[in-house]
Design a protein around this motif. Structure first.
Motif, mmCIF file in Angstrom:
data_model
loop_
_atom_site.group_PDB
_atom_site.id
_atom_site.type_symbol
_atom_site.label_atom_id
_atom_site.label_comp_id
_atom_site.label_asym_id
_atom_site.label_seq_id
_atom_site.Cartn_x
_atom_site.Cartn_y
_atom_site.Cartn_z
ATOM 1 N N ALA A 1 -6.116 -2.206 1.343
ATOM 2 C CA ALA A 1 -5.083 -3.116 1.841
ATOM 3 C C ALA A 1 -4.664 -2.738 3.258
ATOM 4 C CB ALA A 1 -3.875 -3.093 0.909
ATOM 5 N N LEU A 2 -4.579 -1.435 3.545
ATOM 6 C CA LEU A 2 -4.213 -0.987 4.887
ATOM 7 C C LEU A 2 -5.284 -1.363 5.905
ATOM 8 C CD1 LEU A 2 -2.809 2.508 3.911
ATOM 9 C CD2 LEU A 2 -1.481 0.608 4.848
ATOM 10 N N VAL A 3 -6.547 -1.254 5.509
ATOM 11 C CA VAL A 3 -7.641 -1.655 6.408
ATOM 12 C C VAL A 3 -7.603 -3.166 6.628
ATOM 13 C CG1 VAL A 3 -10.148 -1.739 6.685
ATOM 14 C CG2 VAL A 3 -9.067 0.309 5.740
ATOM 15 N N ALA A 4 -7.322 -3.929 5.556
ATOM 16 C CA ALA A 4 -7.226 -5.385 5.684
ATOM 17 C C ALA A 4 -6.072 -5.766 6.616
ATOM 18 C CB ALA A 4 -7.018 -6.018 4.309
ATOM 19 N N ALA A 5 -4.961 -5.023 6.550
ATOM 20 C CA ALA A 5 -3.837 -5.284 7.452
ATOM 21 C C ALA A 5 -4.239 -5.028 8.901
ATOM 22 C CB ALA A 5 -2.645 -4.403 7.073
ATOM 23 N N ALA A 6 -5.014 -3.971 9.117
ATOM 24 C CA ALA A 6 -5.508 -3.686 10.471
ATOM 25 C C ALA A 6 -6.400 -4.814 10.963
ATOM 26 C CB ALA A 6 -6.261 -2.362 10.482
ATOM 27 N N ALA A 7 -7.213 -5.373 10.061
ATOM 28 C CA ALA A 7 -8.075 -6.502 10.434
ATOM 29 C C ALA A 7 -7.230 -7.707 10.839
ATOM 30 C CB ALA A 7 -9.007 -6.854 9.280
ATOM 31 N N ALA B 1 0.811 -1.209 0.000
ATOM 32 C CA ALA B 1 0.000 0.000 0.000
ATOM 33 C C ALA B 1 0.848 1.264 0.000
ATOM 34 C CB ALA B 1 -0.929 -0.006 1.217
ATOM 35 N N GLU B 2 1.965 1.244 0.718
ATOM 36 C CA GLU B 2 2.758 2.460 0.841
ATOM 37 C C GLU B 2 3.590 2.774 -0.404
ATOM 38 O OE1 GLU B 2 4.291 4.153 4.360
ATOM 39 O OE2 GLU B 2 3.730 2.386 5.547
ATOM 40 N N GLN B 3 3.449 1.944 -1.431
ATOM 41 C CA GLN B 3 4.035 2.321 -2.718
ATOM 42 C C GLN B 3 3.252 3.471 -3.343
ATOM 43 O OE1 GLN B 3 5.834 -1.447 -4.943
ATOM 44 N NE2 GLN B 3 3.796 -1.906 -4.152
ATOM 45 N N THR B 4 1.967 3.607 -2.957
ATOM 46 C CA THR B 4 1.120 4.629 -3.571
ATOM 47 C C THR B 4 0.401 5.511 -2.560
ATOM 48 O OG1 THR B 4 -0.690 3.011 -3.715
ATOM 49 C CG2 THR B 4 0.710 3.277 -5.659
ATOM 50 N N THR B 5 0.535 5.240 -1.260
ATOM 51 C CA THR B 5 -0.124 6.066 -0.245
ATOM 52 C C THR B 5 0.905 6.677 0.687
ATOM 53 O OG1 THR B 5 -0.426 4.155 1.224
ATOM 54 C CG2 THR B 5 -2.246 4.695 -0.255
ATOM 55 N N ASP B 6 0.523 7.746 1.362
ATOM 56 C CA ASP B 6 1.421 8.424 2.288
ATOM 57 C C ASP B 6 1.547 7.641 3.586
ATOM 58 O OD1 ASP B 6 1.841 10.470 0.523
ATOM 59 O OD2 ASP B 6 0.364 11.829 1.420
ATOM 60 N N ALA B 7 2.681 7.847 4.271
ATOM 61 C CA ALA B 7 2.937 7.166 5.539
ATOM 62 C C ALA B 7 1.923 7.581 6.600
ATOM 63 C CB ALA B 7 4.358 7.465 6.020
#
Length: 305
Positions: free
Chosen positions: A163-169, A94-100
């Motif tokens: 993907a970030l939300v799925a990682a949190a899950a 995800a962080e290839q295209t979103t901010d930290a």
């Protein structure tokens, strides 16, 4: 009567709590810099391998041996998949295209998923009005962070945020599963899961990325080392100490402390910025997670029970 900790000691533990939140909040910036020239799978493979080696060395220094039975290592492998392999891969992708900073906000929703799973699946926690409010606030904040614009069309940014939300899950699931490691020194399952994660990820890196052909930049390599040493190995050591000194409730405070820290690190060092709705979403997420993790005050009637 319960003894009150002396002020210097308590202040030291609070400083360690702030340090832990900083290390985990900064991890998103380290990942953002790392994936610029290191592919996601190779980045997280190296992260788990380095951190696992450091944790094993610390255990050896403390004179604590790892378990030898296969069943326990099977549990370590499952924990590795839901606590490192899958979420680390999703975050790095995800962080290839979103901010930290955005990643830090969305990843902070893991307590929401942990609560939903315990309330509707395992049912080992009492559903209170405050926790329900926390879930609603957290989900509303997540929606604001992702933005209503995502509904206009599904693109790369949307999938990265998902993907970030799925990682949190995944982290929410691992928090529940991780409670089954009672009786072990807290550093043992951490080291075991990191080593198992490396066992899965290193071969995947060799097959997918052919790391011997890569030419990572100096900044990416330094970010990887900082991520592995500070935001993984050392962070785990601090976390285990805080579990003993502040307790599990106090240690979980880092879950919402790291959000503004993660955002601030991205803004200061990477020049990132958030939209107005993302700032509102950030506030909602912090309020929601705090509502679900801060301890309930013991009422007089509860104390008599």
């Amino acid at each position: 009567m319960t003894a009150t900790p002396d002020k210097p000691h308590f202040a030291r533990e609070l400083c360690l709590l702030l340090l832990l939140a900083t290390l985990w909040g900064a991890a998103f910036t380290f990942i953002k810099v790392g994936v610029q020239t290191i592919p996601p799978v190779t980045l997280i493979a190296a992260r788990t391998l380095i951190a696992g080696a450091i944790l094993l060395a610390l255990l050896n220094w403390r004179g604590i041996a790892m378990p030898r039975d296969g069943a326990m290592w099977g549990r370590f492998m499952l924990q590795a998949c839901i606590n490192s392999v899958i979420p680390y891969a999703l975050i790095a992708y995800a962080e290839q295209t979103t901010d930290a900073g955005l990643a830090a906000i969305l990843n902070s929703t893991s307590p929401i998923f942990a609560f939903l799973l315990t309330a509707f699946v395992t049912r080992h926690e009492v559903v209170t009005g405050r926790k329900l409010f926390g879930v609603a606030a957290g989900l509303a904040g997540t929606t604001l962070v992702i933005g209503m614009g995502a509904l206009k069309g599904i693109g790369i940014q949307f999938w990265s945020e998902l993907a970030l939300v799925a990682a949190a899950a995944c982290y929410g699931v691992s928090a529940i599963f991780g409670k089954g490691f009672r009786g072990l020194d807290s550093m043992v399952p951490a080291a075991g899961s990191m080593i198992c994660g490396a066992v899965v990820l290193v071969p995947a890196s060799l097959l997918i990325d052919h790391p011997w052909t890569l030419s990572p930049s100096r900044d990416s390599v330094l970010a990887l080392l900082a991520l592995s040493v500070f935001s993984t190995a050392i962070a785990f050591v601090i976390y285990f100490r805080l579990l003993r000194t502040l307790g599990s409730v106090g240690a979980t405070a880092q879950a919402y402390l790291r959000v503004p820290i993660g955002v601030a690190v991205g803004v200061v060092f990477l020049g990132e910025s958030l939209s107005a709705t993302a700032w509102i979403g950030l506030a909602c997420v912090i309020v929601g997670v705090a509502a679900m993790t801060l301890p309930q005050k013991i009422s007089g009637s509860a104390a008599k029970a």
